[in-house]
Design an enzyme around this catalytic site. Structure first.
Site, PDB file in Angstrom:
ATOM      1  N   SER A  18       0.835  -1.204   0.000  1.00 31.11           N
ATOM      2  CA  SER A  18       0.000   0.000   0.000  1.00 31.11           C
ATOM      3  C   SER A  18       0.870   1.254   0.000  1.00 31.11           C
ATOM      4  O   SER A  18       0.613   2.203  -0.753  1.00 31.11           O
ATOM      5  CB  SER A  18      -0.926   0.007   1.212  1.00 31.11           C
ATOM      6  OG  SER A  18      -1.812  -1.089   1.191  1.00 31.11           O
ATOM      7  N   ARG A  59       1.708   8.310   4.515  1.00 34.37           N
ATOM      8  CA  ARG A  59       0.938   7.766   5.635  1.00 34.37           C
ATOM      9  C   ARG A  59      -0.448   8.414   5.703  1.00 34.37           C
ATOM     10  O   ARG A  59      -1.433   7.749   6.044  1.00 34.37           O
ATOM     11  CB  ARG A  59       1.689   7.999   6.954  1.00 34.37           C
ATOM     12  CG  ARG A  59       3.064   7.374   7.052  1.00 34.37           C
ATOM     13  CD  ARG A  59       3.065   5.878   7.229  1.00 34.37           C
ATOM     14  NE  ARG A  59       2.346   5.404   8.376  1.00 34.37           N
ATOM     15  CZ  ARG A  59       2.783   4.443   9.213  1.00 34.37           C
ATOM     16  NH1 ARG A  59       3.974   3.901   9.025  1.00 34.37           N
ATOM     17  NH2 ARG A  59       2.045   4.021  10.201  1.00 34.37           N
ATOM     18  N   HIS A  81      -2.500   6.893   2.828  1.00 30.89           N
ATOM     19  CA  HIS A  81      -2.761   5.494   3.174  1.00 30.89           C
ATOM     20  C   HIS A  81      -3.912   5.384   4.166  1.00 30.89           C
ATOM     21  O   HIS A  81      -4.701   4.434   4.133  1.00 30.89           O
ATOM     22  CB  HIS A  81      -1.492   4.877   3.767  1.00 30.89           C
ATOM     23  CG  HIS A  81      -1.668   3.487   4.286  1.00 30.89           C
ATOM     24  ND1 HIS A  81      -1.818   3.201   5.625  1.00 30.89           N
ATOM     25  CD2 HIS A  81      -1.744   2.292   3.640  1.00 30.89           C
ATOM     26  CE1 HIS A  81      -1.962   1.899   5.784  1.00 30.89           C
ATOM     27  NE2 HIS A  81      -1.921   1.319   4.613  1.00 30.89           N
TER      28      HIS A  81
END
Length: 456
Positions: free
Chosen positions: A257, A280, A283
């Protein structure tokens, strides 16, 4: 009453399937294009009636097959390759159905199609998803063909081209090449297979960028690889994915991912540290374009990361933020995470001053932990307390502030105030976006900053 439609394969006798050989031997009437009978004569019964017609008379061949079947004869219609791939099966079935000849049984016998023969000669170009496109616009409008070309190019299909070029249809292949070059590298392998499996067979391997359409005629099949197809000796190989299997474990899924997101943000005008924070962030939200809302002061993530890895304390506005910060990171570096929202004193301050408990909890925290990292993921009122304190009290010197409250009241204003702070590192997500999960994700990004080297 029965009509059998059979494919003779690409032309070599060894490619004619036994079931087709048997049908040729048993047929009383065999109908086909003149050129194809030479590939079948080995198995034809001398007593069979042979009805040959020139190229272009496909409808007449189908009509004649129906006529002969109605006489209760064993009728066989032959074509090259596979009977159901750009061959006679479609027109025979269509005409029989539209003329309501339900009394006629229909049967199709398979054959080795040209793209399969070419694929075998080349090794393994069809190892993953593929498609076939005919460039003949005699019966299909070019607009429809071009729509399919674009779909195949965008879909990254290995593509086999039938009827690629003739004396009268000479421009279509070059048009396809231009479209494919919009979606694929000029180094994409391309093969021209002429007269596959026949004595005149010739194979040329080139690339999409160097393809010379003048090398192609109606006896050729052109095969274009996908983005992963590569050449090894005189073979083409399109990997199926066995050596790059789909991630299964939690760690593998997370890494994949991150890789997907990092490819999307790699060219953004951010520092490596900020790219990792954005990775991050995206995600967590699942929205690729959320990078445009990320803002941070210079080297904020680096400073916050240094604070955390030295065991620095963390203060959050709500318990959900604290819960989202990965425990393994906190345990590794010995960080204390504080949320004073539910302290007895916070209740008392909130009631006496007429403010929210998040404000009260933040007031208490700023007195007790003036040098902590402050993380706000829910309450803009908590962020107001922080920015007001920064403006009024020089003794309050937090390691940094992550300000991502979410909502529609005072959220934008609180973030704007933080963005004007100059003496403390800060990170925000502009607009109404935010939340405890995003706040925790940004903290986790700072904890794992060294991982950015794996992606950027």
């Amino acid at each position: 009453m029965k009509i059998t439609v059979a494919g003779l394969g690409p032309g070599n006798h060894e490619y004619v399937l036994p079931i087709v050989q048997r049908a040729l031997a048993e047929a009383e009437v065999i109908i086909g294009y003149d050129y194809y009978f030479q590939f079948a004569e080995k198995w034809i019964d001398p007593s069979a009636e042979l009805i040959s017609m020139p190229l272009g008379d496909e409808e007449k061949r189908a009509y004649r097959a129906i006529e002969e079947a109605l006489k209760d004869k064993r009728v066989l219609v032959i074509g090259s390759g596979d009977a159901s791939v750009y061959s006679m099966a479609a027109i025979v079935y269509e005409m029989t159905a539209k003329r309501d000849h339900d009394e006629i049984d229909l049967e199709t016998l398979p054959g080795v199609s040209a793209f399969l023969a070419a694929g075998s000669l080349l090794g393994a170009p069809l190892g993953h998803d593929f498609c076939c496109i005919s460039l003949s616009d005699l019966m299909t409008p070019w607009g429809t063909i071009e729509k399919r070309i674009r779909g195949a190019a965008m879909g990254d299909f290995v593509t086999s081209l039938y009827n690629p070029r003739s004396k009268k249809r000479y421009w279509q292949l070059e048009r396809l090449r231009k479209i494919y070059l919009e979606e694929r590298s000029a180094d994409t392998p391309v093969t021209i297979v002429r007269q596959a499996t026949r004595p005149e067979q010739d194979i040329k391997i080139t690339t999409l960028g160097e393809l010379d359409v003048n090398d192609v005629d109606m006896f050729c099949l052109v095969m274009i690889g996908n983005s992963q197809t590569f050449r090894h000796k005189n073979h083409l190989i399109t990997p199926r994915g066995y050596l790059n299997r789909k991630p299964k474990t939690g760690g593998e899924i997370q890494q994949e991912s991150f890789r997907i997101v990092s490819e999307h943000v790699s060219q953004l005008p951010f520092s490596t540290s900020d790219k990792w924070a954005v990775t991050r962030l995206v995600h967590t939200t699942g929205v690729m374009d959320d990078h445009q809302y990320y803002k941070a002061s210079l080297q904020a993530i680096d400073v916050i990361s240094d604070h955390l890895k030295k065991g620095g304390e963390i203060v959050t506005d709500v318990t959900m933020v604290a819960s989202g910060i990965t425990r393994a990171f906190v345990g590794k570096y010995g960080n204390a995470v504080h949320c004073l929202l539910n302290e007895k004193e916070a209740y008392e301050i909130a009631e006496s001053e007429g403010i929210t408990r998040t404000q009260a909890g933040m007031q208490l925290a700023m007195k007790k932990f003036p040098n902590a990292l402050y993380v706000v993921g829910n309450a803009p009122t908590a962020l107001f307390e922080i920015t007001d304190k920064l403006r009024e009290d020089d003794s309050f010197c937090p390691a940094g502030v992550v300000g991502v409250p979410v909502g529609f009241v005072n959220v934008i204003e609180s973030k704007e105030q933080l963005s004007q702070v100059q003496n403390v590192p800060w990170v925000i997500v502009e607009g109404n976006r935010g939340g405890s999960n995003i706040a925790a994700a940004l903290v986790n990004a700072a904890f794992t900053l060294e991982q950015a080297e794996n992606y950027y």
